[in-house]
Design a protein around this motif. Structure first.
Motif: not given
Length: 432
Positions: A27-33, A413-422
């Motif tokens: 999730v990202g927003s380049s202009g505001f939070s 936060a203006r950007s958050l990312s998350f990854q996982f795998g099995l």
């Protein structure tokens, strides 16, 4: 393998835990939070909204992406020294991008009283959202000892799509010689939809959650795509990679509906009254006749957002002594450290989205790897990420997160990312 069908893999075969082999979200927003709009600081929401609108540009955007690997796998064809590899799988993806409609938002908030002579651009209205599932089959081969090339074919199934990117038009007010003002609206707006018109119109017969989820995972509209990639070793400890993903399209023909607002309206006077149509005289009906809503059921085609990846990696501290061959593939288990950079680009309704990442990779143990990253993109200049990959026997788990400094206050936060795998990874005995 998902980001580069030409990746250097040394596994005999692998397969993922169904629905858990890979999950990522961004999730990202380049202009505001979220804090700028919803902070509990005593400031009126309308004031905060106005501040956000005036502090952004029409290039600022809100982006949401989610990807879930339903199943995946791969296997080597032939003996341990075979240079040929087959991969396959299916994943589900939701992707949305909405640009800040700068001019229409200012007009809606402030009206035109203080903007006599200014032309408001309706082309600022740009957005796209889609839920797709992707079936894929990949093939890669060592063209030379130090060069690997791969390609992957894709079949897309789209459950939902909404696209409004081909908009133009303007609204302006100028002084008139005969009356007080002359106001002009020229509209060329279009919203194309598939899979959602029945919900918009409120006449869906299958709107329960089960049918919605089923449609999101296996939609009726089909498309085709292609990925290509390579890995090249000019030296045994230097790696170049590159890939181009999702060169393809989807044809939308099921439950399609296109909304068009086209026309030209001119009014001379002080201000047309659209708030109360019953007391507006002929101005509101004249506007409706001049710029009418036209709907069609015509099939249409959308192109997938094309992604490009390129990377450079330099590995050092070879734990294998004087070994001459790269026997560990992209795991680089023989080297204790690696540094490098990666460039990511993706097409969008306006200018391409880009991100440049520098990384440091450390093999803590033979089966445990750590990666630290710093990324520059349009969302943040303080994006520090960490990734961890470990293996117990054939069982592999990875976990990654970006913009870790923002976790001190997620609302800002203006950007958050998350990854996982099995996944389960099976190597030849020579590689263990």
């Amino acid at each position: 393998m998902i980001t580069n069908p030409g990746a250097d893999v040394s596994y005999k075969f692998y397969f993922g835990v169904p629905l858990l082999s890979g999950f990522s979200t961004h999730v990202g927003s380049s202009g505001f939070s979220a804090y700028d709009l919803f902070a509990d600081n005593g400031v009126d929401f309308n004031t905060k909204l106005r501040d956000v609108v005036f502090s952004t540009t029409n290039n600022d955007k809100l982006v949401v992406n989610e990807q879930l690997e339903i199943l995946n796998g791969g296997f080597r064809v032939g003996d341990w020294d075979s240079p040929t590899y087959i991969s396959f799988g299916m994943y589900q993806e939701f992707d949305a991008i909405v640009y800040v409609p700068k001019d229409p938002a200012i007009l809606a908030l402030d009206g035109n009283q203080n903007y006599i002579g200014r032309s408001f651009n309706l082309g600022d209205l740009k957005a796209r959202a889609e839920a797709v599932s992707v079936l894929h089959l990949g093939f890669h081969k060592n063209i030379k000892e130090n060069l690997i090339f791969g390609a992957r074919g894709k079949i897309y199934t789209s459950g939902f799509n909404a696209t409004t990117t081909r908009n133009s038009g303007y609204i302006y007010t100028i002084p008139s010689n005969t009356t007080m003002y002359e106001q002009v609206i020229y509209s060329n707006l279009q919203l194309q939809t598939s899979g959602i018109s029945s919900y918009i119109d409120g006449n869906s017969q299958n709107s329960d959650a089960k049918s919605v989820v089923k449609k999101a995972f296996l939609g009726p509209d089909l498309g085709l795509g292609l990925d290509v990639g390579f890995t090249y070793y000019p030296k045994k400890n230097i790696q170049w990679t590159g890939s181009i993903l999702d060169v393809g399209f989807i044809g939308h023909s099921k439950d399609v509906k296109t909304y068009n607002f086209n026309g030209y309206y001119e009014y001379e006077g002080i201000n047309p009254d659209f708030i109360d149509p019953n007391n507006s005289g002929s101005s509101f009906s004249d506007f409706q006749n001049a710029i009418s809503l036209d709907t069609t059921r015509t099939a249409y085609r959308t192109w997938r957002p094309v992604k490009m990846n390129a990377s450079y990696q330099y590995s050092f501290n070879d734990g294998r002594g004087t070994a001459d061959c790269n026997c560990y593939g992209n795991d680089n288990n023989g080297y204790q450290n690696a540094v490098g950079a990666q460039l990511f680009m993706m097409t969008s309704p306006r200018s391409p989205m880009m991100a440049l990442t520098a990384f440091y990779q450390r093999n803590i143990a033979n089966k445990l790897h750590l990666k630290a990253t710093y990324t520059l993109d349009s969302f943040s200049y303080t994006n520090i990420g960490l990734g961890l990959s470990g293996q117990i026997g054939a069982f592999n788990i990875y976990l990654m997160g970006d913009n870790l400094l923002a976790y001190r206050d997620l609302a800002k936060a203006r950007s958050l990312s998350f990854q996982f795998g099995l996944n389960f990874v099976f190597k030849d005995r020579e590689e263990d």
